[in-house]
Write a protein that holds these residues in place. Sequence first.
Motif, mmCIF file in Angstrom:
data_model
loop_
_atom_site.group_PDB
_atom_site.id
_atom_site.type_symbol
_atom_site.label_atom_id
_atom_site.label_comp_id
_atom_site.label_asym_id
_atom_site.label_seq_id
_atom_site.Cartn_x
_atom_site.Cartn_y
_atom_site.Cartn_z
ATOM 1 N N ASN A 118 -13.950 -24.928 33.556
ATOM 2 C CA ASN A 118 -15.330 -24.673 33.952
ATOM 3 C C ASN A 118 -15.418 -23.307 34.631
ATOM 4 N N GLU A 119 -16.234 -22.429 34.065
ATOM 5 C CA GLU A 119 -16.500 -21.108 34.637
ATOM 6 C C GLU A 119 -15.206 -20.370 35.023
ATOM 7 N N SER A 165 -14.421 -17.427 35.012
ATOM 8 C CA SER A 165 -14.618 -16.173 35.742
ATOM 9 C C SER A 165 -14.498 -16.377 37.247
ATOM 10 N N SER A 166 -14.567 -17.632 37.713
ATOM 11 C CA SER A 166 -14.432 -17.909 39.151
ATOM 12 C C SER A 166 -13.039 -18.414 39.518
ATOM 13 N N ASP A 201 -17.722 -22.053 28.479
ATOM 14 C CA ASP A 201 -18.351 -22.559 29.706
ATOM 15 C C ASP A 201 -18.318 -21.525 30.824
ATOM 16 N N LEU A 202 -18.704 -20.311 30.488
ATOM 17 C CA LEU A 202 -18.753 -19.229 31.466
ATOM 18 C C LEU A 202 -20.063 -19.259 32.249
ATOM 19 N N ALA A 203 -20.005 -18.758 33.488
ATOM 20 C CA ALA A 203 -21.209 -18.664 34.308
ATOM 21 C C ALA A 203 -21.947 -17.356 34.062
ATOM 22 N N SER A 204 -21.252 -16.370 33.498
ATOM 23 C CA SER A 204 -21.845 -15.075 33.190
ATOM 24 C C SER A 204 -21.253 -14.597 31.867
ATOM 25 N N GLN A 220 -22.131 -22.321 27.055
ATOM 26 C CA GLN A 220 -22.364 -21.314 28.079
ATOM 27 C C GLN A 220 -23.266 -21.895 29.155
ATOM 28 N N HIS A 221 -23.128 -21.405 30.383
ATOM 29 C CA HIS A 221 -23.945 -21.873 31.496
ATOM 30 C C HIS A 221 -25.063 -20.881 31.790
#
Length: 561
Positions: free
Chosen positions: A155-156, A158-159, A199-202, A222-223
């Motif tokens: 999940n995300e 990038s974080s 499932d990226l936040a950006s 995608q989120h």
Amino acid sequence: MALPKSASLLSAVALVLLTAPTAAAAPPKATPAEATVTIGADQAAIGTLPADFLGFSYESTHLESGEFDAQGSYPQLLKNLGPGVLRFGGNTVDKDFKTSSPEALAALRRLTDATGWRVIYSENGARFDAAAVTKDVAAVSAALGPALTALACGNEPSSWQSKGYRPAGYGSDDLPADAQRCLDAVRKGAPQVPFAGPDLASTGMLPAYAAWAKGKIGLLDQHYYAISGCRSKDATAAGLLSRERASAAASTIGKLSATAAGLGVPLRLSETNSISCGGIAGVTDGYASALWMADFLLTAAEHGAAGVNIHGGLSGTYLTGALGNAYSPILSDGKRHYTAAPSYYGMLLAHQLGTGKVVPAKISGGGNLAAHAVRNADGTTRVLLENLDGAPATLGVQVGSATRVSVLTMTAPGLDAKTGVTIQGASVAADGSFTPGAPDHADCPGGTCRITLAPYTAVVLGTVTAATPAPAPATPAPTRTATPTPSATPSASRPETPTAAPSPSASTPHPASAHPSTGPELASTGADGTELMALTAGTGLILIGGAVFASQRRRGTHRRA
């Protein structure tokens, strides 16, 4: 913010107040903004609204809560929206999720069997254990069978660095290797199930992922949140409903859709909602969220999304230690009693558009207005209109050959109201079922409906093939009269034409209900094929949403009902 009393109901007729000579003069009425809405029913489609467009997103650890079973009113609340998709993932999938118990998976299968819904299931991608992933996806695939539509990892990402899951310097170039390792583990346990990601936040990591994903994924996940960050200065109802916010969503979703098209796969907003961090009390848990929801869903479809999963939780908090759950469409008291929040009504309203091709709906004129249109397979075209401003608006809606409208109404006590949202006077029942009240009607001379919308209202119109009006019945149809609210004009009588709730699952078609009419009926269907209402010959439109207009043909006007 409470709606003005003059906006309790819509009317094209002035309400005259008689006062004593010494009384203070009433304030002047606001002049409605004028706009024209042109529906491109015969133009090329700009998007698609499939049957499984709607969905919900939940934290992976919530699977063990006992809520996801064919018990209580929750299954019916799902069926009201057609055959949708449940996604399990979120922050907890990488934080402390390992595997799902056999009991939880068996309960989830009972739920999918009862509703016709399917599942996107996520594995722990940050704290990755290949053997555990292979074992879990094999168990999930065996338990859910055809209800398992895709498997995802993490999940995300990038974080991941900021959360301590990856070392400093982790970036776009590292993501493909992580994705490949998880894909390999998934293929060993469930080789036939499509793989979804990232499932990226950006979008920063998306190009690198897309370069790797060609031919490997079956769904681009995608989120997207309309407003990111709980302390944003735009985290207000006005900010949420602004056209600038809608334009930003359209731009972002359009770019994501282009990436998905390049990969030859559909785009799904697997985690989305109004304001991140659980929402904002007084904004995302009120009627404003219903208005935002309906507009956002159609904006997403217009710009290429094949589906959306609205994130949240059934309990009061969606994460242990997180901010309160102020944006979930469905809430639970923990005792199998489920409540439809205002945003659920926005989803329910969007579902009335049915399935089909999204076609252009152009607004010319002022005001904070939104318009969307869907051309159904049976030739009908339904239109969503919203007045998202604090002032009334008069719309000249060009509907082609249609000459009459049938109207359903969504109302609420105020923009921040958490309860009291209804569609044509009806709310979701305690057992989760929903049946809107009988529709009102209005005429559209020359194929143009002139409709005045009060502040913060939404309307759905559905055109049907024009036909020769049937002769008037010998005996007047039974009527019901709405109870007027204080400061409202008296209600016009409404034909008693029962409508079927769009609630049965796709796997269990609901037989069309019999509807009394004044002539041959033209049936309209929801996304799951359920009959929504029957229209007599010559009926032009279905309106569902925030305004009620009853025809008063002898005077050539429309009265609010």
